[in-house]
Design a protein around this motif. Structure first.
Motif, PDB file in Angstrom:
ATOM      1  N   MET A  25      10.454   5.353  -9.678  1.00  0.00           N
ATOM      2  CA  MET A  25      10.853   6.422  -8.890  1.00  0.00           C
ATOM      3  C   MET A  25       9.844   7.391  -8.050  1.00  0.00           C
ATOM      4  O   MET A  25       8.814   7.877  -8.385  1.00  0.00           O
ATOM      5  CB  MET A  25      11.739   7.618  -9.556  1.00  0.00           C
ATOM      6  CG  MET A  25      12.539   8.187  -8.898  1.00  0.00           C
ATOM      7  SD  MET A  25      13.497   7.527  -7.866  1.00  0.00           S
ATOM      8  CE  MET A  25      14.884   7.219  -8.840  1.00  0.00           C
ATOM      9  N   GLY A  26      10.080   7.132  -6.435  1.00  0.00           N
ATOM     10  CA  GLY A  26       9.121   7.836  -5.841  1.00  0.00           C
ATOM     11  C   GLY A  26       7.680   7.098  -5.401  1.00  0.00           C
ATOM     12  O   GLY A  26       6.905   7.464  -4.651  1.00  0.00           O
ATOM     13  N   GLU A  27       7.738   5.837  -5.883  1.00  0.00           N
ATOM     14  CA  GLU A  27       6.536   5.193  -5.809  1.00  0.00           C
ATOM     15  C   GLU A  27       6.791   3.942  -4.603  1.00  0.00           C
ATOM     16  O   GLU A  27       6.979   2.833  -4.943  1.00  0.00           O
ATOM     17  CB  GLU A  27       5.918   4.248  -6.979  1.00  0.00           C
ATOM     18  CG  GLU A  27       5.374   5.341  -8.216  1.00  0.00           C
ATOM     19  CD  GLU A  27       4.178   5.871  -7.726  1.00  0.00           C
ATOM     20  OE1 GLU A  27       3.297   5.348  -6.976  1.00  0.00           O
ATOM     21  OE2 GLU A  27       4.135   7.066  -8.367  1.00  0.00           O
ATOM     22  N   ASN A  28       6.982   4.653  -3.443  1.00  0.00           N
ATOM     23  CA  ASN A  28       7.146   3.559  -2.239  1.00  0.00           C
ATOM     24  C   ASN A  28       6.000   2.943  -1.766  1.00  0.00           C
ATOM     25  O   ASN A  28       4.831   3.501  -2.061  1.00  0.00           O
ATOM     26  CB  ASN A  28       7.857   4.472  -1.351  1.00  0.00           C
ATOM     27  CG  ASN A  28       8.777   5.330  -1.605  1.00  0.00           C
ATOM     28  OD1 ASN A  28       9.651   4.890  -2.420  1.00  0.00           O
ATOM     29  ND2 ASN A  28       8.995   6.605  -1.126  1.00  0.00           N
TER      30      ASN A  28
ATOM     31  N   ILE B  79       5.412  -4.975   7.586  1.00  0.00           N
ATOM     32  CA  ILE B  79       6.605  -5.933   7.708  1.00  0.00           C
ATOM     33  C   ILE B  79       7.609  -5.356   7.098  1.00  0.00           C
ATOM     34  O   ILE B  79       8.825  -5.810   7.454  1.00  0.00           O
ATOM     35  CB  ILE B  79       6.361  -7.221   7.389  1.00  0.00           C
ATOM     36  CG1 ILE B  79       5.904  -7.409   5.997  1.00  0.00           C
ATOM     37  CG2 ILE B  79       5.417  -7.820   8.260  1.00  0.00           C
ATOM     38  CD1 ILE B  79       5.919  -8.888   5.493  1.00  0.00           C
ATOM     39  N   GLU B  80       7.367  -4.426   6.220  1.00  0.00           N
ATOM     40  CA  GLU B  80       8.640  -4.018   5.276  1.00  0.00           C
ATOM     41  C   GLU B  80       8.357  -2.485   4.756  1.00  0.00           C
ATOM     42  O   GLU B  80       7.011  -2.290   4.346  1.00  0.00           O
ATOM     43  CB  GLU B  80       9.015  -4.930   4.385  1.00  0.00           C
ATOM     44  CG  GLU B  80      10.083  -4.801   3.325  1.00  0.00           C
ATOM     45  CD  GLU B  80      10.602  -5.817   2.279  1.00  0.00           C
ATOM     46  OE1 GLU B  80      11.404  -5.423   1.426  1.00  0.00           O
ATOM     47  OE2 GLU B  80       9.850  -6.922   2.358  1.00  0.00           O
ATOM     48  N   ARG B  81       9.198  -1.758   4.177  1.00  0.00           N
ATOM     49  CA  ARG B  81       8.901  -0.632   3.513  1.00  0.00           C
ATOM     50  C   ARG B  81       9.957  -0.640   2.228  1.00  0.00           C
ATOM     51  O   ARG B  81      11.217  -0.869   2.271  1.00  0.00           O
ATOM     52  CB  ARG B  81       9.472   0.506   4.037  1.00  0.00           C
ATOM     53  CG  ARG B  81       9.079   1.962   3.177  1.00  0.00           C
ATOM     54  CD  ARG B  81       9.623   3.339   3.835  1.00  0.00           C
ATOM     55  NE  ARG B  81       9.441   4.254   3.270  1.00  0.00           N
ATOM     56  CZ  ARG B  81       8.519   5.140   2.843  1.00  0.00           C
ATOM     57  NH1 ARG B  81       7.261   5.078   3.670  1.00  0.00           N
ATOM     58  NH2 ARG B  81       8.607   6.313   2.083  1.00  0.00           N
ATOM     59  N   ARG B  82       9.245  -0.547   1.161  1.00  0.00           N
ATOM     60  CA  ARG B  82       9.874  -0.716  -0.224  1.00  0.00           C
ATOM     61  C   ARG B  82       9.962   0.497  -1.004  1.00  0.00           C
ATOM     62  O   ARG B  82       9.029   0.903  -1.350  1.00  0.00           O
ATOM     63  CB  ARG B  82       9.464  -1.731  -1.167  1.00  0.00           C
ATOM     64  CG  ARG B  82       9.353  -3.156  -0.597  1.00  0.00           C
ATOM     65  CD  ARG B  82       8.730  -4.340  -1.438  1.00  0.00           C
ATOM     66  NE  ARG B  82       8.769  -5.513  -0.772  1.00  0.00           N
ATOM     67  CZ  ARG B  82       8.056  -6.655  -1.208  1.00  0.00           C
ATOM     68  NH1 ARG B  82       7.315  -6.426  -2.306  1.00  0.00           N
ATOM     69  NH2 ARG B  82       8.194  -7.745  -0.520  1.00  0.00           N
ATOM     70  N   GLU B  83      11.195   1.043  -1.228  1.00  0.00           N
ATOM     71  CA  GLU B  83      11.408   2.149  -1.788  1.00  0.00           C
ATOM     72  C   GLU B  83      11.284   2.032  -3.498  1.00  0.00           C
ATOM     73  O   GLU B  83      11.871   1.162  -3.863  1.00  0.00           O
ATOM     74  CB  GLU B  83      12.872   2.758  -1.735  1.00  0.00           C
ATOM     75  CG  GLU B  83      12.953   3.179  -0.031  1.00  0.00           C
ATOM     76  CD  GLU B  83      12.040   4.270   0.513  1.00  0.00           C
ATOM     77  OE1 GLU B  83      11.598   5.322  -0.102  1.00  0.00           O
ATOM     78  OE2 GLU B  83      11.528   4.159   1.825  1.00  0.00           O
TER      79      GLU B  83
ATOM     80  N   VAL C 165       0.898  -1.224   0.084  1.00  0.00           N
ATOM     81  CA  VAL C 165       0.053  -0.121   0.053  1.00  0.00           C
ATOM     82  C   VAL C 165       1.048   1.023  -0.009  1.00  0.00           C
ATOM     83  O   VAL C 165       1.939   1.088   0.495  1.00  0.00           O
ATOM     84  CB  VAL C 165      -0.864  -0.110   1.212  1.00  0.00           C
ATOM     85  CG1 VAL C 165      -0.302  -0.133   2.533  1.00  0.00           C
ATOM     86  CG2 VAL C 165      -1.992   1.044   0.930  1.00  0.00           C
ATOM     87  N   ASP C 166       0.417   2.123  -0.601  1.00  0.00           N
ATOM     88  CA  ASP C 166       1.050   3.485  -0.497  1.00  0.00           C
ATOM     89  C   ASP C 166       1.275   4.118   0.729  1.00  0.00           C
ATOM     90  O   ASP C 166       0.142   4.069   1.555  1.00  0.00           O
ATOM     91  CB  ASP C 166       0.238   4.577  -1.534  1.00  0.00           C
ATOM     92  CG  ASP C 166       1.111   5.909  -1.650  1.00  0.00           C
ATOM     93  OD1 ASP C 166       1.631   6.312  -0.789  1.00  0.00           O
ATOM     94  OD2 ASP C 166       0.694   6.610  -2.600  1.00  0.00           O
ATOM     95  N   PRO C 167       2.269   4.332   1.258  1.00  0.00           N
ATOM     96  CA  PRO C 167       2.447   4.958   2.573  1.00  0.00           C
ATOM     97  C   PRO C 167       1.762   6.108   2.885  1.00  0.00           C
ATOM     98  O   PRO C 167       1.408   6.623   4.007  1.00  0.00           O
ATOM     99  CB  PRO C 167       3.957   5.141   2.735  1.00  0.00           C
ATOM    100  CG  PRO C 167       4.797   4.851   1.710  1.00  0.00           C
ATOM    101  CD  PRO C 167       3.763   4.312   0.645  1.00  0.00           C
ATOM    102  N   ASN C 168       1.339   6.883   1.850  1.00  0.00           N
ATOM    103  CA  ASN C 168       0.859   7.979   2.007  1.00  0.00           C
ATOM    104  C   ASN C 168      -0.818   7.948   1.933  1.00  0.00           C
ATOM    105  O   ASN C 168      -1.528   8.812   2.381  1.00  0.00           O
ATOM    106  CB  ASN C 168       1.004   9.076   1.054  1.00  0.00           C
ATOM    107  CG  ASN C 168       2.530   9.494   0.859  1.00  0.00           C
ATOM    108  OD1 ASN C 168       3.003   9.643   2.002  1.00  0.00           O
ATOM    109  ND2 ASN C 168       3.042   9.392  -0.218  1.00  0.00           N
TER     110      ASN C 168
END
Length: 155
Positions: free
Chosen positions: A137-140, A128-132, A108-111
């Motif tokens: 680009m910029g779609e975390n 469980i994780e954050r994927r950059e 899910v988008d963190p925003n």
């Protein structure tokens, strides 16, 4: 009413694509994606007054076949805020649990604070994780996981 989609009728596919485009724009599923998901994955829909107002798609994880990955969930804008999306999620989890799926994973988008809150507080997912730059680009994305045994015990 929650249903597992098992047919690829043109009118049904057209409605599902409309919901996806409304929710995700160019990132939404189209006919070329939905038909294989219906035939080889799991697609659930929810109806309100006979109209399809939401859908959710899952696929199995090849490295862990008892894990389902939630590809996407969308609800018609005019029906949002009434708990239909949450109900669709909950009922689909129960159905997958009956198929011996033990966990659900999603990104899910963190925003998207509202979605993250629903996943965590209402449904019991954990980050469980954050994927950059997951989708460019910029779609975390946040990776979230739900153990279905825990969900079933709370239901």
């Amino acid at each position: 009413m929650i249903e597992l989609v098992q047919s690829v009728e043109p009118a049904l596919i057209k409605r599902l694509v409309e919901l996806e485009i409304s929710a995700f724009g160019h990132g939404g599923m189209n006919e070329w994606h939905l038909v294989p998901f219906i035939r080889h994955g799991r697609v659930f829909i929810i109806r309100k007054d006979r109209e399809i107002v939401g859908l959710i798609q899952y696929m199995l994880d090849w490295t862990c076949p008892q894990k389902a990955y939630m590809v996407g969930v969308s609800t018609d804008k005019k029906w949002r805020g009434q708990g239909l999306g949450t109900r669709l999620l909950q009922e689909s989890f129960k159905s997958l649990h009956q198929e011996n799926i033990t966990e659900i994973e999603l990104t899910v988008d963190p925003n998207n604070v509202a979605a993250v809150a629903i996943y965590e507080k209402k449904l019991g997912f954990q980050i469980i994780e954050r994927r950059e730059n997951e989708y460019g680009m910029g779609e975390n994305r946040l990776v979230m996981k739900l153990t279905l045994a825990d969900f079933m015990n709370k239901s």
